[in-house]
Design a protein around this motif. Structure first.
Motif, mmCIF file in Angstrom:
data_model
loop_
_atom_site.group_PDB
_atom_site.id
_atom_site.type_symbol
_atom_site.label_atom_id
_atom_site.label_comp_id
_atom_site.label_asym_id
_atom_site.label_seq_id
_atom_site.Cartn_x
_atom_site.Cartn_y
_atom_site.Cartn_z
ATOM 1 N N ARG A 205 0.861 -1.206 -0.076
ATOM 2 C CA ARG A 205 0.041 0.015 -0.035
ATOM 3 C C ARG A 205 0.699 1.240 -0.044
ATOM 4 N NH1 ARG A 205 -4.222 1.785 4.811
ATOM 5 N NH2 ARG A 205 -5.546 3.241 3.483
ATOM 6 N N LEU A 206 1.796 1.270 0.994
ATOM 7 C CA LEU A 206 2.495 2.582 0.923
ATOM 8 C C LEU A 206 3.616 2.445 -0.291
ATOM 9 C CD1 LEU A 206 3.930 4.796 2.334
ATOM 10 C CD2 LEU A 206 5.692 3.464 3.713
ATOM 11 N N ALA A 207 4.008 1.327 -0.755
ATOM 12 C CA ALA A 207 4.964 1.232 -2.031
ATOM 13 C C ALA A 207 4.072 1.901 -3.322
ATOM 14 C CB ALA A 207 5.307 -0.058 -2.427
ATOM 15 N N ASP A 208 2.814 1.703 -3.211
ATOM 16 C CA ASP A 208 2.028 2.125 -4.325
ATOM 17 C C ASP A 208 2.083 3.679 -4.406
ATOM 18 O OD1 ASP A 208 1.679 -0.353 -5.361
ATOM 19 O OD2 ASP A 208 -0.286 -0.613 -4.477
ATOM 20 N N PHE A 209 1.901 4.228 -3.088
ATOM 21 C CA PHE A 209 1.516 5.673 -3.004
ATOM 22 C C PHE A 209 2.958 6.287 -3.354
ATOM 23 C CE2 PHE A 209 2.467 9.538 -0.372
ATOM 24 C CZ PHE A 209 1.369 9.994 -0.596
ATOM 25 N N LEU A 210 3.815 5.671 -2.825
ATOM 26 C CA LEU A 210 5.336 6.107 -3.105
ATOM 27 C C LEU A 210 5.952 6.050 -4.590
ATOM 28 C CD1 LEU A 210 7.440 5.116 0.013
ATOM 29 C CD2 LEU A 210 6.610 7.320 -0.234
ATOM 30 N N LEU A 211 5.600 5.066 -5.234
ATOM 31 C CA LEU A 211 5.784 4.984 -6.460
ATOM 32 C C LEU A 211 5.102 5.758 -7.635
ATOM 33 C CD1 LEU A 211 7.052 3.400 -9.056
ATOM 34 C CD2 LEU A 211 5.011 1.862 -9.078
ATOM 35 N N ALA A 212 3.607 6.234 -7.083
ATOM 36 C CA ALA A 212 2.871 7.157 -8.015
ATOM 37 C C ALA A 212 3.514 8.673 -7.709
ATOM 38 C CB ALA A 212 1.445 7.189 -7.505
ATOM 39 N N ALA A 213 4.111 8.799 -6.509
ATOM 40 C CA ALA A 213 4.545 10.100 -6.429
ATOM 41 C C ALA A 213 5.968 10.341 -6.956
ATOM 42 C CB ALA A 213 4.840 10.156 -4.821
ATOM 43 N N GLU A 214 6.744 9.078 -7.280
ATOM 44 C CA GLU A 214 7.899 9.347 -7.864
ATOM 45 C C GLU A 214 8.055 9.456 -9.394
ATOM 46 O OE1 GLU A 214 11.638 10.492 -8.360
ATOM 47 O OE2 GLU A 214 11.201 9.874 -6.196
ATOM 48 N N MET A 215 6.901 8.674 -9.856
ATOM 49 C CA MET A 215 6.226 8.853 -11.188
ATOM 50 C C MET A 215 6.019 10.144 -11.630
ATOM 51 S SD MET A 215 4.369 4.946 -11.879
ATOM 52 C CE MET A 215 4.089 5.572 -13.428
ATOM 53 N N ALA A 216 5.361 10.828 -10.658
ATOM 54 C CA ALA A 216 4.957 12.120 -11.019
ATOM 55 C C ALA A 216 6.092 12.963 -11.148
ATOM 56 C CB ALA A 216 3.790 12.709 -9.985
ATOM 57 N N ALA A 217 6.944 12.914 -10.042
ATOM 58 C CA ALA A 217 8.276 13.799 -10.153
ATOM 59 C C ALA A 217 9.218 13.495 -11.477
ATOM 60 C CB ALA A 217 9.050 13.421 -8.764
ATOM 61 N N ALA A 218 9.176 12.323 -11.722
ATOM 62 C CA ALA A 218 9.900 12.147 -12.857
ATOM 63 C C ALA A 218 9.442 12.671 -14.091
ATOM 64 C CB ALA A 218 10.074 10.599 -12.961
ATOM 65 N N GLY A 219 8.288 12.591 -14.391
ATOM 66 C CA GLY A 219 7.572 13.283 -15.227
ATOM 67 C C GLY A 219 7.766 14.732 -15.369
ATOM 68 N N ARG A 220 7.559 15.384 -14.344
ATOM 69 C CA ARG A 220 7.886 16.825 -14.286
ATOM 70 C C ARG A 220 9.426 17.188 -14.624
ATOM 71 N NH1 ARG A 220 4.004 16.704 -9.805
ATOM 72 N NH2 ARG A 220 5.691 16.330 -8.626
ATOM 73 N N HIS A 221 10.152 16.515 -13.975
ATOM 74 C CA HIS A 221 11.650 16.759 -14.256
ATOM 75 C C HIS A 221 12.392 16.135 -15.382
ATOM 76 C CE1 HIS A 221 10.998 19.134 -10.482
ATOM 77 N NE2 HIS A 221 10.582 17.836 -9.624
ATOM 78 N N GLY A 222 11.749 15.308 -16.077
ATOM 79 C CA GLY A 222 12.233 14.765 -17.133
ATOM 80 C C GLY A 222 13.408 13.557 -16.707
ATOM 81 N N ARG A 223 13.288 13.169 -15.511
ATOM 82 C CA ARG A 223 14.584 12.219 -15.088
ATOM 83 C C ARG A 223 13.834 10.769 -15.449
ATOM 84 N NH1 ARG A 223 14.362 15.652 -10.364
ATOM 85 N NH2 ARG A 223 13.076 13.999 -9.298
ATOM 86 N N PRO A 224 14.828 9.862 -15.626
ATOM 87 C CA PRO A 224 14.623 8.434 -15.808
ATOM 88 C C PRO A 224 14.109 7.840 -14.307
ATOM 89 C CG PRO A 224 16.983 8.611 -15.566
ATOM 90 C CD PRO A 224 16.181 10.048 -15.940
ATOM 91 N N LEU A 225 13.235 6.845 -14.423
ATOM 92 C CA LEU A 225 12.760 6.012 -13.298
ATOM 93 C C LEU A 225 12.631 4.499 -13.573
ATOM 94 C CD1 LEU A 225 11.484 5.968 -10.439
ATOM 95 C CD2 LEU A 225 9.339 6.582 -11.602
ATOM 96 N N THR A 226 13.347 3.758 -12.997
ATOM 97 C CA THR A 226 13.589 2.422 -13.005
ATOM 98 C C THR A 226 12.893 1.504 -11.899
ATOM 99 O OG1 THR A 226 15.330 2.513 -14.773
ATOM 100 C CG2 THR A 226 14.870 0.274 -13.705
ATOM 101 N N ILE A 227 12.399 0.675 -12.087
ATOM 102 C CA ILE A 227 11.537 -0.255 -10.776
ATOM 103 C C ILE A 227 12.251 -1.673 -11.179
ATOM 104 C CG2 ILE A 227 9.654 1.016 -10.304
ATOM 105 C CD1 ILE A 227 8.194 -1.384 -11.543
ATOM 106 N N ALA A 228 12.536 -2.488 -9.890
ATOM 107 C CA ALA A 228 12.634 -3.935 -10.147
ATOM 108 C C ALA A 228 11.817 -4.702 -9.089
ATOM 109 C CB ALA A 228 14.025 -4.142 -9.607
ATOM 110 N N VAL A 229 11.260 -5.723 -9.519
ATOM 111 C CA VAL A 229 10.733 -6.927 -8.744
ATOM 112 C C VAL A 229 11.681 -7.894 -8.550
ATOM 113 C CG1 VAL A 229 8.667 -8.275 -8.602
ATOM 114 C CG2 VAL A 229 8.536 -6.098 -9.776
ATOM 115 N N CYS A 230 11.865 -8.280 -7.097
ATOM 116 C CA CYS A 230 12.709 -9.377 -6.844
ATOM 117 C C CYS A 230 11.960 -10.547 -6.136
ATOM 118 C CB CYS A 230 13.934 -8.699 -5.753
ATOM 119 S SG CYS A 230 14.548 -7.639 -6.599
ATOM 120 N N ASP A 231 12.286 -11.599 -6.558
ATOM 121 C CA ASP A 231 11.529 -12.810 -5.756
ATOM 122 C C ASP A 231 12.696 -13.869 -5.297
ATOM 123 O OD1 ASP A 231 8.847 -12.096 -6.104
ATOM 124 O OD2 ASP A 231 8.597 -13.942 -7.568
ATOM 125 N N LEU A 232 12.461 -13.987 -3.791
ATOM 126 C CA LEU A 232 13.230 -14.975 -3.289
ATOM 127 C C LEU A 232 13.131 -16.439 -3.921
ATOM 128 C CD1 LEU A 232 12.979 -14.172 0.475
ATOM 129 C CD2 LEU A 232 14.958 -13.654 -1.094
#
Length: 353
Positions: A205-232
């Motif tokens: 739940r918190l990760a979804d909120f933070l990811l959306a906030a960082e996507m908005a920031a990346a869009g405004r400032h023209g910065r790259p944004l990368t995510i990774a999903v990791c499974d044990l």
């Protein structure tokens, strides 16, 4: 462990706030702008009706009864406006509403005159105080509590009588102490709602909120944004052969060790049973792969498979996560313990170790 990850997530939120990319804190329950506006409208509406009621029902005499009429109509008007703009409110407006609320109660206290009944309108200071505690960070909320106490004292000073000192102290304590307890309880409940109990990391739940906030920031400032999903890779086997306690210990150690390898501003969250999400601002796919390798080197005995996807600047967050998942599945199909990278066309490239 919980303190470490909690500080890390709060530092990440602090970076967003400094850049102006952080709206209402989910930790304080303020992520829903419409809900915050509607609660504010409710408080203003109740306050307005209370102010009007003393002019039409039997009540103690006020020094300035027409002031209550004006306050009542004004507060009801503010409530109506809030309902209309509930989807377009923000941090600045919330501070403005708190200022209006504190000012209105202060005027009501002054309008009551020097009689003891001036304590009754002062009870409505609890409205802006509760709102500040719910929708603002703790330090800011405490600041409003101090401002409310000062405003109340200033209103009493205009009609000062010796007993008003005790009146002020008792009234402030009557709503101030319970609110301090409420703030503490809200923070404890927020940790349970927004953080994974086992690892202390942010949950989905918190990760979804933070990811959306960082996507908005990346869009405004023209910065790259990368995510990774990791499974044990070994969690199910360990749970089956050594028990769930051993599996829990593996999850906790993985979260603690991996988080220690990240930069300030990176986010690590546990989003599922054996699944973790990395949010890497200002990072390309190749750089994200290097981050993954640092995580592997930090705990060579913890094997995991990862899928990487870089935001294209347009896709919604769920689509970005879906592409990272697809890269993860492609890597697992080739060989566990590897890393898959989703290309723009949706085809995953697997990095072999």
């Amino acid at each position: 462990m919980k303190q470490f990850s909690d500080d890390g997530a709060r530092s990440w939120l602090s970076l967003l706030r400094q850049r102006g990319d952080y709206g209402a804190s989910p930790i304080r329950g303020g992520g829903d702008r419409a809900a915050a506006a509607l609660w504010g409208a409710l408080l203003f509406g109740v306050g307005g009706l209370a102010a009007l009621s003393v002019t039409v029902v039997p009540y103690w005499p006020e020094a300035h009864p027409r002031v209550y009429q004006a306050l009542g109509l004004g507060l009801l008007a503010v409530a109506g406006v809030l309902v209309g703009i509930r989807h377009h409110t923000g941090r600045v407006l919330r501070h403005g509403l708190l200022g209006v609320g504190v000012g209105a109660v202060t005027v009501a206290v002054w309008a009551a005159g020097p009689a003891p009944q001036s304590v009754l309108p002062a009870l409505f200071y609890a409205f802006p105080a509760v709102y500040a505690c719910l929708y603002l960070p703790r330090r800011v909320a405490f600041g409003y509590l101090v401002a409310i106490a000062a405003a109340y004292l200033g209103a009493l000073a205009l009609h000062w009588r010796a007993p008003m000192g005790a009146q002020w102290a008792i009234t402030v304590a009557a709503f101030g102490v319970p609110l301090l307890i409420i703030v503490t309880l809200i923070d404890r409940l927020s940790v349970q709602a927004w953080y994974d109990a086992l690892t202390g990391l942010p949950n989905r739940r918190l990760a979804d909120f933070l990811l959306a906030a960082e996507m908005a920031a990346a869009g405004r400032h023209g910065r790259p944004l990368t995510i990774a999903v990791c499974d044990l890779d070994e969690l199910k086997r360990i749970n089956d052969t050594r028990g769930h306690r051993a599996g829990d210990q593996l999850l906790a150690r993985a979260g603690r060790t991996w988080a220690a390898t990240l930069r300030a501003g990176d986010l690590l969250a546990r989003t599922g049973g054996d699944e973790f999400l990395l949010v890497l601002p200002s990072t390309t796919a190749d750089q994200a792969a290097q981050v993954i390798e640092r995580m592997r080197a930090a705990a060579p005995d913890i094997t995991f498979t990862a899928g990487i996807a870089t935001w294209d600047g347009r896709e919604p967050d769920y689509r970005l996560v879906h592409r990272a998942d697809a890269a993860l599945y492609a890597a697992k199909a080739e060989r566990r313990g590897t890393t898959g990278i989703a290309s723009a066309g949706g085809v995953s490239t697997v990095i072999r170790l």
